[in-house]
Design a protein around this motif. Structure first.
Motif, PDB file in Angstrom:
ATOM      1  N   MET A   1      38.333  47.025  47.943  1.00 28.98           N
ATOM      2  CA  MET A   1      37.302  47.313  46.945  1.00 28.98           C
ATOM      3  C   MET A   1      36.137  46.357  47.095  1.00 28.98           C
ATOM      4  N   LYS A   2      35.010  46.786  46.527  1.00 25.13           N
ATOM      5  CA  LYS A   2      33.845  45.928  46.379  1.00 25.13           C
ATOM      6  C   LYS A   2      33.697  45.661  44.881  1.00 25.13           C
ATOM      7  N   ILE A   3      33.849  44.388  44.484  1.00 25.06           N
ATOM      8  CA  ILE A   3      33.935  44.032  43.072  1.00 25.06           C
ATOM      9  C   ILE A   3      32.736  43.194  42.669  1.00 25.06           C
ATOM     10  N   LEU A   4      32.009  43.649  41.655  1.00 28.37           N
ATOM     11  CA  LEU A   4      30.914  42.878  41.080  1.00 28.37           C
ATOM     12  C   LEU A   4      31.490  42.000  39.972  1.00 28.37           C
ATOM     13  N   ILE A   5      31.342  40.684  40.116  1.00 29.53           N
ATOM     14  CA  ILE A   5      31.885  39.740  39.142  1.00 29.53           C
ATOM     15  C   ILE A   5      30.738  38.997  38.479  1.00 29.53           C
ATOM     16  N   THR A   6      30.635  39.107  37.155  1.00 29.77           N
ATOM     17  CA  THR A   6      29.612  38.350  36.437  1.00 29.77           C
ATOM     18  C   THR A   6      30.205  37.005  36.007  1.00 29.77           C
ATOM     19  N   GLY A   7      29.362  35.972  36.033  1.00 33.09           N
ATOM     20  CA  GLY A   7      29.851  34.645  35.659  1.00 33.09           C
ATOM     21  C   GLY A   7      30.778  34.040  36.689  1.00 33.09           C
ATOM     22  N   GLY A   8      30.589  34.416  37.946  1.00 35.68           N
ATOM     23  CA  GLY A   8      31.505  33.985  38.998  1.00 35.68           C
ATOM     24  C   GLY A   8      31.382  32.531  39.407  1.00 35.68           C
ATOM     25  N   ALA A   9      30.351  31.829  38.932  1.00 35.98           N
ATOM     26  CA  ALA A   9      30.230  30.400  39.238  1.00 35.98           C
ATOM     27  C   ALA A   9      30.827  29.541  38.141  1.00 35.98           C
ATOM     28  N   GLY A  10      31.349  30.162  37.100  1.00 31.90           N
ATOM     29  CA  GLY A  10      31.983  29.432  36.014  1.00 31.90           C
ATOM     30  C   GLY A  10      33.420  29.084  36.336  1.00 31.90           C
ATOM     31  N   PHE A  11      34.091  28.504  35.362  1.00 33.78           N
ATOM     32  CA  PHE A  11      35.460  28.018  35.554  1.00 33.78           C
ATOM     33  C   PHE A  11      36.433  29.142  35.921  1.00 33.78           C
ATOM     34  N   ILE A  12      36.560  30.143  35.058  1.00 37.77           N
ATOM     35  CA  ILE A  12      37.504  31.227  35.331  1.00 37.77           C
ATOM     36  C   ILE A  12      36.969  32.157  36.415  1.00 37.77           C
ATOM     37  N   GLY A  13      35.685  32.470  36.356  1.00 41.01           N
ATOM     38  CA  GLY A  13      35.100  33.370  37.347  1.00 41.01           C
ATOM     39  C   GLY A  13      35.258  32.862  38.768  1.00 41.01           C
ATOM     40  N   SER A  14      35.051  31.571  38.966  1.00 38.12           N
ATOM     41  CA  SER A  14      35.182  31.024  40.321  1.00 38.12           C
ATOM     42  C   SER A  14      36.636  31.052  40.779  1.00 38.12           C
ATOM     43  N   ALA A  15      37.572  30.858  39.855  1.00 37.13           N
ATOM     44  CA  ALA A  15      38.992  30.955  40.212  1.00 37.13           C
ATOM     45  C   ALA A  15      39.339  32.377  40.647  1.00 37.13           C
ATOM     46  N   VAL A  16      38.773  33.369  39.956  1.00 37.43           N
ATOM     47  CA  VAL A  16      39.000  34.766  40.328  1.00 37.43           C
ATOM     48  C   VAL A  16      38.434  35.045  41.720  1.00 37.43           C
ATOM     49  N   ILE A  17      37.227  34.556  41.978  1.00 37.35           N
ATOM     50  CA  ILE A  17      36.605  34.799  43.281  1.00 37.35           C
ATOM     51  C   ILE A  17      37.395  34.117  44.392  1.00 37.35           C
ATOM     52  N   ARG A  18      37.781  32.859  44.174  1.00 38.75           N
ATOM     53  CA  ARG A  18      38.580  32.174  45.207  1.00 38.75           C
ATOM     54  C   ARG A  18      39.866  32.942  45.483  1.00 38.75           C
ATOM     55  N   HIS A  19      40.519  33.433  44.438  1.00 35.70           N
ATOM     56  CA  HIS A  19      41.761  34.188  44.614  1.00 35.70           C
ATOM     57  C   HIS A  19      41.511  35.468  45.414  1.00 35.70           C
ATOM     58  N   ILE A  20      40.475  36.199  45.065  1.00 40.00           N
ATOM     59  CA  ILE A  20      40.201  37.477  45.734  1.00 40.00           C
ATOM     60  C   ILE A  20      39.851  37.262  47.203  1.00 40.00           C
ATOM     61  N   ILE A  21      38.973  36.302  47.483  1.00 42.19           N
ATOM     62  CA  ILE A  21      38.540  36.093  48.866  1.00 42.19           C
ATOM     63  C   ILE A  21      39.673  35.524  49.718  1.00 42.19           C
ATOM     64  N   CYS A 186      42.688  36.531  26.726  1.00 45.05           N
ATOM     65  CA  CYS A 186      43.523  35.464  27.277  1.00 45.05           C
ATOM     66  C   CYS A 186      43.578  34.260  26.348  1.00 45.05           C
ATOM     67  N   SER A 187      44.602  33.437  26.555  1.00 45.57           N
ATOM     68  CA  SER A 187      44.733  32.180  25.821  1.00 45.57           C
ATOM     69  C   SER A 187      43.956  31.072  26.533  1.00 45.57           C
ATOM     70  N   ASN A 188      44.030  29.853  26.017  1.00 47.25           N
ATOM     71  CA  ASN A 188      43.262  28.728  26.570  1.00 47.25           C
ATOM     72  C   ASN A 188      43.599  28.492  28.037  1.00 47.25           C
ATOM     73  N   ASN A 189      42.577  28.500  28.884  1.00 46.19           N
ATOM     74  CA  ASN A 189      42.769  28.218  30.301  1.00 46.19           C
ATOM     75  C   ASN A 189      42.603  26.731  30.586  1.00 46.19           C
ATOM     76  N   TYR A 190      43.253  26.287  31.640  1.00 49.38           N
ATOM     77  CA  TYR A 190      43.062  24.920  32.130  1.00 49.38           C
ATOM     78  C   TYR A 190      43.319  24.927  33.629  1.00 49.38           C
ATOM     79  N   GLY A 191      42.843  23.880  34.316  1.00 50.68           N
ATOM     80  CA  GLY A 191      43.060  23.794  35.753  1.00 50.68           C
ATOM     81  C   GLY A 191      41.870  23.192  36.466  1.00 50.68           C
ATOM     82  N   PRO A 192      41.819  23.287  37.801  1.00 52.00           N
ATOM     83  CA  PRO A 192      40.726  22.720  38.597  1.00 52.00           C
ATOM     84  C   PRO A 192      39.372  23.339  38.246  1.00 52.00           C
TER      85      PRO A 192
END
Length: 356
Positions: A1-21, A186-192
């Motif tokens: 798929m080709k996925i458009l992600i908004t807020g991808g430079a933020g905490f959760i968004g960047s984690a999603v992008i790293r996971h997908i790539i 989602c509940s409170n996120n934490y991590g890198p």
């Protein structure tokens, strides 16, 4: 798929992008305005991938959103762009109304315009996945109950009210226009890569500098903690396997009082940090109780049974394993922390086609 992600430079968004790539063959178009919480250093590990594209675009900018949809032709949207800090929403709610409500409306309209012109199969396969928060449900107090997907909304802060509003907009665009949507809370996120104004990174970095560890009230507020990489896996699972129009709650099965979280961080730092700041004998001695914030909810807790049973997702990290990984990450990445604290991370903020 080709996925458009908004807020991808933020905490959760960047984690999603790293996971997908790193874990899939999907392509990502990262749309981010790069406010204070957007940091391109969060994406250093994937920036050279041929499957990753960054567009510096505000989700309130309809003209540029239309251009992005037209140019990249995404198969799905994952909408994470949001103002998200409760304290900031109390001090200045206007930005939360603009980004979380007006921005979501603008993105929905751009997505609807694009989706309406797709052929039948592409229209059926398209997904608009809206990522929200458990705070829309309000305060469980000490009832012992859990938030389910049918819990009535009762937001307490300008932040949670703005997210509740955006949830309602997304559902209305499905009911009225047929846009195929998914919602997760989602509940409170934490991590890198967590921005240092949030509880866990703030405590780690303050302790390392010998600064007070401010805890609201007596620290008895209870949150359900979810490791951000577990959340990223859950979000992609919902996008690819979730049923259109459904809501899925995502939680970590980790209810902890804030004071317990802070004390655990102090204990981990005692173990992992060879030297303390001058004048500090124990990190716990830095804990300082401060006046509680207005409208502070006592307890949030997620029932993630639906997601676990229907889509076979469970968190991989316990709170203990995830927090240890988090503390070690911050200790190993003090340069990233320094760049955020001194503002130097904001220098690299150019998107495609920009020269200034």
């Amino acid at each position: 798929m080709k996925i458009l992600i908004t807020g991808g430079a933020g905490f959760i968004g960047s984690a999603v992008i790293r996971h997908i790539i790193q874990e899939t063959q999907h392509e990502v178009i990262n749309v981010d305005k790069l406010t204070y919480a957007g940091n391109l250093e969060n994406l250093t590990s994937v920036v050279d991938s041929s499957r990753y594209i960054f567009e510096k675009v505000d989700i309130c900018d309809r003209v540029n959103l239309d251009r992005v949809f037209s140019e990249y032709k995404p198969d799905a949207v994952m909408h994470l762009a949001a103002e998200s800090h409760v304290d900031r929403s109390i001090d200045g709610p206007a930005a939360f109304i603009q980004t979380n409500i007006v921005g979501t409306y603008t993105l929905l309209e751009a997505a609807r315009n694009y989706w309406s012109k797709l052929d039948t199969k592409e229209k059926e396969d398209f997904r608009f996945h809206h990522i929200s928060t458990d705070e829309v449900y309000g305060d469980l107090e000490d009832t012992g109950e859990l938030f389910t997907e049918s819990t009535p909304y009762s937001p307490s802060s300008p932040y949670s009210a703005s997210k509740a509003s955006s949830d309602h907009l997304v559902r209305a665009w499905h009911r009225t226009y047929g846009l195929p949507i998914l919602i997760t809370n989602c509940s409170n996120n934490y991590g890198p890569y967590h921005f240092p104004e949030k509880l866990i990174p703030l405590m780690i970095l303050n302790a390392l500098e010998g600064k007070p560890l401010p805890v609201y009230g007596k620290g008895h507020q209870i949150r359900d903690w979810l490791y951000v990489e577990d959340h990223a896996r859950a979000l992609l699972t919902v996008l690819t396997q979730g049923k259109v129009s459904e809501t899925y709650n995502i939680g970590g099965h980790n209810e902890k009082q804030n004071i317990s979280v802070v004390r655990t961080i102090c204990s981990l730092l005692e173990e992992l940090t060879p030297q303390k700041p001058n004048g500090v004998e124990r990190f716990e001695d830095l804990i300082t109780y401060v006046k509680d914030r207005p409208g502070h909810d006592l307890r949030y807790a997620i029932d993630a049974t639906k997601l676990e049973k229907e889509l076979n997702w469970t968190p991989l990290e316990t709170f203990e394993s995830g927090l240890r990984k988090t503390v070690k990450w911050y200790l190993d990445n003090l340069e990233w922390c320094k760049n955020v604290q001194d503002g130097s991370y904001q220098r690299e903020r150019l998107g495609k086609g920009e020269t200034t």
